[in-house]
Write a protein that holds these residues in place. Structure first.
Motif, short mmCIF file in Angstrom:
data_model
loop_
_atom_site.label_atom_id
_atom_site.label_comp_id
_atom_site.label_asym_id
_atom_site.label_seq_id
_atom_site.Cartn_x
_atom_site.Cartn_y
_atom_site.Cartn_z
N ILE A 1 23.11 92.65 22.29
CA ILE A 1 24.18 92.24 21.39
C ILE A 1 23.54 91.75 20.10
O ILE A 1 22.63 90.92 20.13
CB ILE A 1 25.04 91.12 22.03
N ASP A 2 24.02 92.29 18.97
CA ASP A 2 23.48 91.89 17.66
C ASP A 2 23.62 90.38 17.48
O ASP A 2 24.69 89.82 17.68
CB ASP A 2 24.22 92.62 16.53
N GLY A 3 22.53 89.73 17.13
CA GLY A 3 22.54 88.29 16.91
C GLY A 3 22.21 87.48 18.15
O GLY A 3 21.95 86.28 18.06
N PHE A 4 22.22 88.10 19.34
CA PHE A 4 21.93 87.39 20.58
C PHE A 4 20.77 88.01 21.34
O PHE A 4 20.06 87.32 22.06
CB PHE A 4 23.16 87.34 21.48
N GLY A 5 20.60 89.31 21.27
CA GLY A 5 19.53 89.98 21.99
C GLY A 5 20.00 90.55 23.31
O GLY A 5 21.18 90.81 23.51
N ALA A 6 19.06 90.73 24.23
CA ALA A 6 19.35 91.33 25.53
C ALA A 6 20.15 90.37 26.39
O ALA A 6 19.86 89.19 26.46
CB ALA A 6 18.05 91.71 26.23
N MET A 7 21.18 90.92 27.04
CA MET A 7 22.06 90.11 27.90
C MET A 7 22.57 90.95 29.05
O MET A 7 22.52 92.18 28.99
CB MET A 7 23.29 89.63 27.15
N GLN A 8 23.08 90.26 30.06
CA GLN A 8 23.82 90.91 31.13
C GLN A 8 25.24 90.39 31.08
O GLN A 8 25.46 89.19 30.91
CB GLN A 8 23.19 90.63 32.49
N LEU A 9 26.21 91.28 31.23
CA LEU A 9 27.62 90.93 31.20
C LEU A 9 28.30 91.40 32.47
O LEU A 9 27.83 92.33 33.13
CB LEU A 9 28.32 91.60 30.00
N LYS A 10 29.41 90.78 32.79
CA LYS A 10 30.25 91.24 33.90
C LYS A 10 31.22 92.28 33.36
O LYS A 10 31.74 92.15 32.26
CB LYS A 10 31.03 90.07 34.50
N SER A 11 31.49 93.29 34.15
CA SER A 11 32.42 94.33 33.71
C SER A 11 33.84 93.79 33.58
O SER A 11 34.66 94.38 32.90
CB SER A 11 32.38 95.51 34.68
N SER A 12 34.13 92.65 34.21
CA SER A 12 35.48 92.08 34.14
C SER A 12 35.78 91.41 32.79
O SER A 12 36.91 91.01 32.55
CB SER A 12 35.69 91.08 35.28
N VAL A 13 34.80 91.25 31.91
CA VAL A 13 35.02 90.60 30.61
C VAL A 13 34.89 91.59 29.45
O VAL A 13 34.85 91.18 28.30
CB VAL A 13 34.08 89.39 30.37
N VAL A 14 34.85 92.89 29.75
CA VAL A 14 34.76 93.90 28.69
C VAL A 14 35.81 94.98 28.92
O VAL A 14 36.32 95.14 30.02
CB VAL A 14 33.36 94.55 28.62
N LYS A 15 36.12 95.70 27.85
CA LYS A 15 36.95 96.91 27.99
C LYS A 15 36.29 98.02 27.19
O LYS A 15 35.60 97.78 26.20
CB LYS A 15 38.38 96.67 27.55
N LYS B 1 34.18 99.50 36.91
CA LYS B 1 35.37 99.57 36.07
C LYS B 1 35.42 98.35 35.16
O LYS B 1 34.97 97.28 35.53
CB LYS B 1 36.62 99.63 36.94
N ASP B 2 36.02 98.55 33.98
CA ASP B 2 36.18 97.44 33.04
C ASP B 2 37.40 96.60 33.40
O ASP B 2 38.02 96.81 34.45
CB ASP B 2 36.23 97.94 31.60
N SER B 3 37.76 95.66 32.54
CA SER B 3 38.84 94.72 32.84
C SER B 3 40.22 95.38 32.94
O SER B 3 41.12 94.82 33.55
CB SER B 3 38.89 93.63 31.78
N VAL B 4 40.39 96.55 32.37
CA VAL B 4 41.68 97.24 32.44
C VAL B 4 41.65 98.46 33.37
O VAL B 4 42.63 99.19 33.45
CB VAL B 4 42.18 97.65 31.03
N GLY B 5 40.55 98.70 34.06
CA GLY B 5 40.48 99.76 35.06
C GLY B 5 39.83 101.05 34.62
O GLY B 5 39.80 102.00 35.38
N ASN B 6 39.30 101.13 33.41
CA ASN B 6 38.60 102.33 32.95
C ASN B 6 37.22 102.39 33.60
O ASN B 6 36.54 101.38 33.70
CB ASN B 6 38.44 102.33 31.43
#
Length: 119
Positions: free
Chosen positions: A103-117, A51-56
């Motif tokens: 991500i454009d300008g940064f390349g391949a990354m890993q993110l936490k679902s708590s910092v995206v919606k 789930k994302d930061s708002v529960g979706n």
């Protein structure tokens, strides 16, 4: 809000606390998403619910928006809040990083679902 947070799965510390969508251990610093009855039901069928930061609920191929500014090691500027990321892939990452993306300008990354919606 969790009434009685579970003990740490790494060090068994009972003094854990909730921070946003995660449970944190003050002794070893381990962060994890607490077990939820809906998630446990999903695990029985072999599916993992992210789930994302708002529960979706997120799925492979979704587009998401970063909700807070992120520092990037080795880069003079980080990722700004509001940056749109397309075509995510859900993975079992390290330390809660459960989204694999480019991500454009940064390349391949890993993110936490708590910092995206979900976009």
């Amino acid at each position: 809000m969790i009434e009685n947070p579970p003990p740490c799965p790494k060090c068994s510390c009972e003094y854990t606390y909730e921070m946003n969508a995660l449970v944190v251990c003050p002794e070893c610093g381990h962060e994890w998403v607490p077990a939820d009855s809906r998630v446990e039901g999903g695990d029985a069928t072999g599916e993992r619910v992210v789930k994302d930061s708002v529960g979706n609920v997120l799925q492979d191929g979704d587009s998401v928006v970063v909700v807070k500014a992120l520092k990037v090691k080795g880069s003079p500027s980080g990722i700004k809040a509001g940056t749109k990321v397309r075509g995510i892939r859900l993975v079992d990452g390290v330390d809660g990083h459960d989204i694999d993306c480019k991500i454009d300008g940064f390349g391949a990354m890993q993110l936490k679902s708590s910092v995206v919606k979900k976009a």
